[in-house]
Design a protein around this motif. Structure first.
Motif, PDB file in Angstrom:
ATOM      1  N   MET A 158       0.809  -1.220   0.000  1.00 33.94           N
ATOM      2  CA  MET A 158       0.000   0.000   0.000  1.00 33.94           C
ATOM      3  C   MET A 158       0.845   1.274   0.000  1.00 33.94           C
ATOM      4  O   MET A 158       0.566   2.228  -0.722  1.00 33.94           O
ATOM      5  N   ASN A 159       1.883   1.319   0.803  1.00 31.04           N
ATOM      6  CA  ASN A 159       2.700   2.528   0.922  1.00 31.04           C
ATOM      7  C   ASN A 159       3.921   2.514   0.007  1.00 31.04           C
ATOM      8  O   ASN A 159       4.883   3.245   0.230  1.00 31.04           O
ATOM      9  N   ARG A 160       3.877   1.681  -1.024  1.00 22.63           N
ATOM     10  CA  ARG A 160       4.959   1.560  -2.007  1.00 22.63           C
ATOM     11  C   ARG A 160       6.322   1.327  -1.340  1.00 22.63           C
ATOM     12  O   ARG A 160       7.288   2.069  -1.572  1.00 22.63           O
ATOM     13  N   PRO A 161       6.444   0.301  -0.515  1.00 17.48           N
ATOM     14  CA  PRO A 161       7.723   0.068   0.182  1.00 17.48           C
ATOM     15  C   PRO A 161       8.794  -0.399  -0.787  1.00 17.48           C
ATOM     16  O   PRO A 161       8.512  -1.180  -1.708  1.00 17.48           O
ATOM     17  N   PRO A 162      10.028   0.030  -0.604  1.00 19.88           N
ATOM     18  CA  PRO A 162      11.099  -0.471  -1.457  1.00 19.88           C
ATOM     19  C   PRO A 162      11.412  -1.946  -1.232  1.00 19.88           C
ATOM     20  O   PRO A 162      12.001  -2.591  -2.097  1.00 19.88           O
ATOM     21  N   LEU A 163      11.006  -2.499  -0.067  1.00 14.34           N
ATOM     22  CA  LEU A 163      11.328  -3.885   0.267  1.00 14.34           C
ATOM     23  C   LEU A 163      10.084  -4.623   0.754  1.00 14.34           C
ATOM     24  O   LEU A 163       9.374  -4.142   1.637  1.00 14.34           O
ATOM     25  N   LEU A 164       9.844  -5.796   0.171  1.00 13.64           N
ATOM     26  CA  LEU A 164       8.768  -6.678   0.618  1.00 13.64           C
ATOM     27  C   LEU A 164       9.388  -7.876   1.319  1.00 13.64           C
ATOM     28  O   LEU A 164      10.200  -8.600   0.738  1.00 13.64           O
ATOM     29  N   LEU A 165       9.004  -8.093   2.581  1.00 10.72           N
ATOM     30  CA  LEU A 165       9.446  -9.243   3.362  1.00 10.72           C
ATOM     31  C   LEU A 165       8.295 -10.239   3.431  1.00 10.72           C
ATOM     32  O   LEU A 165       7.175  -9.875   3.779  1.00 10.72           O
ATOM     33  N   ALA A 166       8.574 -11.493   3.110  1.00 13.87           N
ATOM     34  CA  ALA A 166       7.538 -12.522   3.134  1.00 13.87           C
ATOM     35  C   ALA A 166       8.006 -13.672   4.022  1.00 13.87           C
ATOM     36  O   ALA A 166       9.048 -14.269   3.778  1.00 13.87           O
ATOM     37  N   ASP A 167       7.243 -13.960   5.057  1.00 13.17           N
ATOM     38  CA  ASP A 167       7.591 -14.999   6.028  1.00 13.17           C
ATOM     39  C   ASP A 167       6.686 -16.201   5.810  1.00 13.17           C
ATOM     40  O   ASP A 167       5.507 -16.181   6.168  1.00 13.17           O
ATOM     41  N   GLU A 168       7.209 -17.253   5.178  1.00 16.54           N
ATOM     42  CA  GLU A 168       6.447 -18.466   4.864  1.00 16.54           C
ATOM     43  C   GLU A 168       5.098 -18.125   4.214  1.00 16.54           C
ATOM     44  O   GLU A 168       4.038 -18.560   4.690  1.00 16.54           O
TER      45      GLU A 168
END
Length: 228
Positions: A158-168
Motif C-alpha cells: 500500500m505505501n509503495r515500500p522499497p522492500l517486501l518481506l515474506a515470512d512463509e
C-alpha cells in the motif's frame, strides 16, 4: 550490480543460550532482487527477518536497509521505518477480521497519514491488480486462503515500500493457492519489487527467487544464484 537495498555486516545475535541465533553474518541484497532464505528450524531465518524489519537489534554488527541504519532506530523510529520502507506478508495473513478487505488494505496508508482520496485510489489499483477487487466489501473470513494472501500482499504494498518481506507466505495454503502466490510474487519481482522471503517451500524459493541463501546454526551455509 545496483546498490544494495539490504546490507548486513558482521551481524551476531545472541539470546539466553550458549549458541548465537546468528553468528558473524554478512549479506547483501540488491535493489530489484528476489532472495529466498532457507534453513531448518533454529537456523536463524526468523531472527534475520526480525532484524531487517527492525523488530529486534543485533548484539554486534550493522543492519542497513534502503540507506537507513535499522540497528540504531528508536522504537518510534522503527515503527515509522516499517510503515514507510517495509511491506510484510505473513504465513497466517494477520488480516483484521472485523474490517472489510478494502479497509484492511487502507490501514497502512491511514497510519502513514496518506490523504484519504489518494489512499482509496491506491487501494483500488492494488485490489484490481491482484485480482481481488470483487471482494473489496467482503470480510476476510469469507475468502479462500489464496485470496486472503492476495489481500495481505495488497496491504503490504500500500505505501509503495522499497522492500517486501515474506515470512512463509505459502505455509498455510493448499497446493493450488500456493502456486497462485508463487506466480504473484514472481510477477511482482518482474515488475521491479525487491523481495526477501523466508520459506521451507523449495518450489517457492526456486520459482520466485534469483538467489538462494541457506542458513545453518546461525551462519551462512551457501549463497547461490538460481539457474534460469
Amino acid at each position: 550490480m545496483t546498490a544494495p537495498i539490504i546490507e548486513i555486516r558482521d551481524v551476531t545475535k545472541t539470546y539466553d543460550t550458549d549458541r548465537p541465533a546468528l553468528a558473524e553474518l554478512t549479506l547483501q541484497v540488491a535493489e530489484g532482487e528476489a532472495v529466498a532464505v532457507l534453513g531448518r528450524s533454529g537456523s536463524g531465518k526468523s531472527t534475520l527477518l526480525n532484524l531487517i524489519a527492525g523488530l529486534d537489534r543485533p548484539s554486534e554488527g550493522t543492519v542497513t536497509v534502503a540507506g537507513q541504519r535499522v540497528d540504531r532506530l528508536t522504537e518510534a523510529g522503527a515503527a515509522r521505518y516499517r510503515r514507510e520502507r517495509i511491506g510484510m506478508v505473513f504465513q497466517f495473513f494477520h488480516l483484521l477480521d472485523d474490517l472489510t478487505v478494502l479497509d484492511n488494505v487502507l490501514l497502512p496508508a491511514q497510519l502513514a497519514g496518506m490523504p484519504a482520496g489518494a489512499a482509496r485510489t491506491r487501494a483500488a489499483e492494488l485490489l484490481d491488480r491482484l485480482g481481488v477487487a470483487g471482494h473489496r466489501s467482503a470480510f476476510p473470513g469469507r475468502l479462500s486462503g489464496g485470496e486472503r494472501q492476495r489481500v495481505a500482499v495488497a496491504r503490504a504494498l500500500m505505501n509503495r515500500p522499497p522492500l517486501l518481506l515474506a515470512d512463509e507466505p505459502t505455509g498455510a495454503l493448499d497446493s493450488a493457492s500456493a502456486a497462485d502466490v508463487r506466480r504473484l510474487l514472481t510477477e511482482l519481482n518482474a515488475a521491479g519489487q525487491t523481495i526477501l522471503l523466508v520459506t521451507h517451500d523449495t518450489a517457492l524459493a526456486e520459482s520466485c527467487a534469483g538467489r538462494l541463501v541457506e542458513l545453518a546454526d546461525g551462519r551462512l551455509l551457501r549463497d547461490v544464484a538460481v539457474a534460469a
